[in-house]
Scaffold this motif. Structure first.
Motif, PDB file in Angstrom:
ATOM      1  N   LEU A   1      -8.839  -1.991   4.026  1.00 26.40           N
ATOM      2  CA  LEU A   1      -7.498  -2.612   3.640  1.00 26.40           C
ATOM      3  C   LEU A   1      -7.307  -4.024   4.430  1.00 26.40           C
ATOM      4  O   LEU A   1      -7.109  -5.184   3.870  1.00 26.40           O
ATOM      5  CB  LEU A   1      -6.249  -1.939   4.094  1.00 26.40           C
TER       6      LEU A   1
ATOM      7  N   ARG B   1      -2.390  -2.960  -4.599  1.00 27.95           N
ATOM      8  CA  ARG B   1      -2.175  -1.681  -4.151  1.00 27.95           C
ATOM      9  C   ARG B   1      -1.354  -1.292  -2.986  1.00 27.95           C
ATOM     10  O   ARG B   1      -0.965  -0.127  -2.932  1.00 27.95           O
ATOM     11  CB  ARG B   1      -3.764  -1.225  -3.747  1.00 27.95           C
ATOM     12  N   LEU B   2      -0.926  -2.092  -2.370  1.00 23.61           N
ATOM     13  CA  LEU B   2      -0.086  -1.939  -1.127  1.00 23.61           C
ATOM     14  C   LEU B   2       0.411  -3.287  -0.589  1.00 23.61           C
ATOM     15  O   LEU B   2      -0.083  -4.337  -0.339  1.00 23.61           O
ATOM     16  CB  LEU B   2      -0.985  -1.409   0.261  1.00 23.61           C
ATOM     17  N   ARG B   3       1.900  -3.150  -0.559  1.00 22.70           N
ATOM     18  CA  ARG B   3       2.528  -4.584  -0.240  1.00 22.70           C
ATOM     19  C   ARG B   3       2.196  -4.896   1.179  1.00 22.70           C
ATOM     20  O   ARG B   3       2.261  -6.396   1.463  1.00 22.70           O
ATOM     21  CB  ARG B   3       4.008  -4.117  -0.100  1.00 22.70           C
TER      22      ARG B   3
ATOM     23  N   PRO C   1      -1.029  -4.841   3.249  1.00 16.92           N
ATOM     24  CA  PRO C   1      -2.247  -4.119   3.808  1.00 16.92           C
ATOM     25  C   PRO C   1      -2.726  -4.203   4.924  1.00 16.92           C
ATOM     26  O   PRO C   1      -3.427  -3.385   5.659  1.00 16.92           O
ATOM     27  CB  PRO C   1      -3.375  -4.642   2.536  1.00 16.92           C
TER      28      PRO C   1
ATOM     29  N   GLY D   1      -0.646  -1.647   6.869  1.00 22.52           N
ATOM     30  CA  GLY D   1      -1.259  -0.508   6.637  1.00 22.52           C
ATOM     31  C   GLY D   1      -2.335  -0.214   7.001  1.00 22.52           C
ATOM     32  O   GLY D   1      -2.833   1.128   7.611  1.00 22.52           O
TER      33      GLY D   1
ATOM     34  N   ARG E   1       5.237   0.411  -0.388  1.00 25.56           N
ATOM     35  CA  ARG E   1       4.928  -0.282   0.966  1.00 25.56           C
ATOM     36  C   ARG E   1       3.884   0.256   1.842  1.00 25.56           C
ATOM     37  O   ARG E   1       3.293  -0.451   2.462  1.00 25.56           O
ATOM     38  CB  ARG E   1       6.507  -0.186   1.475  1.00 25.56           C
ATOM     39  N   TRP E   2       3.695   1.543   1.744  1.00 31.80           N
ATOM     40  CA  TRP E   2       2.941   2.059   2.577  1.00 31.80           C
ATOM     41  C   TRP E   2       1.902   3.120   2.176  1.00 31.80           C
ATOM     42  O   TRP E   2       0.487   3.217   2.843  1.00 31.80           O
ATOM     43  CB  TRP E   2       3.802   3.123   3.595  1.00 31.80           C
TER      44      TRP E   2
ATOM     45  N   PRO F   1      -0.969   3.300  -0.301  1.00 31.27           N
ATOM     46  CA  PRO F   1      -1.707   2.617  -1.341  1.00 31.27           C
ATOM     47  C   PRO F   1      -2.098   3.216  -2.642  1.00 31.27           C
ATOM     48  O   PRO F   1      -2.370   4.567  -2.539  1.00 31.27           O
ATOM     49  CB  PRO F   1      -3.137   2.626  -0.681  1.00 31.27           C
ATOM     50  N   ARG F   2      -1.804   2.337  -3.553  1.00 32.80           N
ATOM     51  CA  ARG F   2      -2.139   3.054  -5.036  1.00 32.80           C
ATOM     52  C   ARG F   2      -3.735   3.203  -5.197  1.00 32.80           C
ATOM     53  O   ARG F   2      -4.382   2.280  -4.594  1.00 32.80           O
ATOM     54  CB  ARG F   2      -1.512   2.032  -6.009  1.00 32.80           C
TER      55      ARG F   2
END
Length: 167
Positions: free
Chosen positions: A66, A92-94, A96, A99, A156-157, A159-160
């Motif tokens: 990430l 995938r994540l606002r 990263p 995260g 936000r936290w 990940p897709r």
């Protein structure tokens, strides 16, 4: 009233210093508890180190992915027009970078089963959540409905697995 630096970056004024303080506090607590004092690592006696490392390894690898992917998008962002970044790790994540940092901390907690370090990680998470919310307010003011759509589609936290595609 916003400062010129704040208007340009959207970062919380205490964000960088806070992250350094969080890292120093976490590492101090983790090292002391894991290697010297052992106040809260009693659960580690019941779980072999190999098992703990197998749990910590994926978190550490995902954290590196990430952070590296986000830095790659940001580094190439200098070539772009000032637009909302919605591709790469940001699809995938606002947050990263944040995260990835939190997963880095989590990997140390999993490796040691230090409950005190886990409690410090909870505090670190609240700090990251606070600065993430601050930055999101800035981005919503700056990009309006485009950011609201992005925020609705990208978590936000957590990940897709599949990146969101924006057309």
């Amino acid at each position: 009233m916003k400062t010129a630096t704040e208007d340009e970056s959207g970062e919380h004024p205490c964000g960088d210093l806070g992250q350094v303080i969080c890292l120093a506090a976490f590492m101090a607590v983790w090292i002391l508890d894991t290697f010297y004092l052992g106040f809260s690592t009693f659960l580690a006696r019941f779980v072999p180190l190999a098992v703990r490392l197998m749990m910590a390894g994926p978190a550490l690898l995902l954290s590196f992915y990430l952070v590296r992917a986000a830095h790659g998008v940001i580094a190439h962002g200098a070539d772009r027009s000032p637009a909302l970044i919605k591709d790469g790790a940001f699809a995938r994540l606002r947050h990263p970078l944040y995260g990835g940092s939190l997963l880095f901390y989590l990997s140390f907690v999993l490796a040691s089963f230090s409950l005190i370090a886990g409690a410090v990680l909870a505090g670190v998470f609240f700090f990251y959540n606070f600065i993430a919310a601050y930055e999101e307010e800035f981005l919503e003011r700056k990009y309006g409905s485009e950011y609201r759509e992005y925020r609705r589609k990208v978590p936000r936290w957590l990940p897709r697995l599949r990146a969101v595609r924006f057309d």
